[in-house]
Design a protein around this motif. Structure first.
Motif, PDB file in Angstrom:
ATOM      1  N   HIS A 181       5.430  13.294   1.062  1.00 21.05           N
ATOM      2  CA  HIS A 181       5.082  13.907  -0.223  1.00 21.05           C
ATOM      3  C   HIS A 181       3.742  13.378  -0.745  1.00 21.05           C
ATOM      4  CE1 HIS A 181       5.648  15.864  -4.050  1.00 21.05           C
ATOM      5  NE2 HIS A 181       5.375  14.725  -4.645  1.00 21.05           N
TER       6      HIS A 181
ATOM      7  N   ARG B 298      10.164  10.508   3.497  1.00 20.27           N
ATOM      8  CA  ARG B 298       9.965  11.600   2.543  1.00 20.27           C
ATOM      9  C   ARG B 298       8.922  11.241   1.488  1.00 20.27           C
ATOM     10  NH1 ARG B 298      15.275  13.158   0.101  1.00 20.27           N
ATOM     11  NH2 ARG B 298      14.034  14.799  -0.828  1.00 20.27           N
TER      12      ARG B 298
ATOM     13  N   GLU C 263      14.867   7.301   5.561  1.00 22.44           N
ATOM     14  CA  GLU C 263      14.683   8.677   5.110  1.00 22.44           C
ATOM     15  C   GLU C 263      13.851   8.737   3.830  1.00 22.44           C
ATOM     16  OE1 GLU C 263      17.247  12.324   3.180  1.00 22.44           O
ATOM     17  OE2 GLU C 263      18.303  10.926   4.491  1.00 22.44           O
TER      18      GLU C 263
END
Length: 86
Positions: free
Chosen positions: A77, A73, A69
């Motif tokens: 980003h 992420r 995860e």
């Protein structure tokens, strides 16, 4: 893992890196991804994924979900262009 564990990339590694580089370059050209040197971004991504896989193999599945995860992420980003500025 230090530099002593470095090995030359296999043909499959080179093919994956080339495909990822091309995909990133296309997304960057379309303004969908933040502008970086596509080859360097591809190297960073594959390095992070490789490290995550090695960590999971060595330490077990306990932290795999959190690692996966976090990696996803982080990459999102870093790569996905801000639509408000596009």
């Amino acid at each position: 893992m230090g530099l002593t564990a470095f090995t030359e990339p296999s043909p499959a590694d080179e093919q994956l890196l080339a495909a990822l580089t091309d995909a990133l370059a296309e997304r960057m050209a379309q303004g969908e991804a933040r502008p970086y040197a596509p080859a360097m971004a591809a190297l960073l991504i594959t390095g992070l994924v490789e490290r995550a896989v090695l960590t999971t193999l060595l330490e077990g599945d306990a932290g795999m979900m959190l690692l996966e995860e976090t990696l996803i992420r982080f990459a999102q980003h870093a790569l996905i262009a801000d639509r408000q500025q596009a």
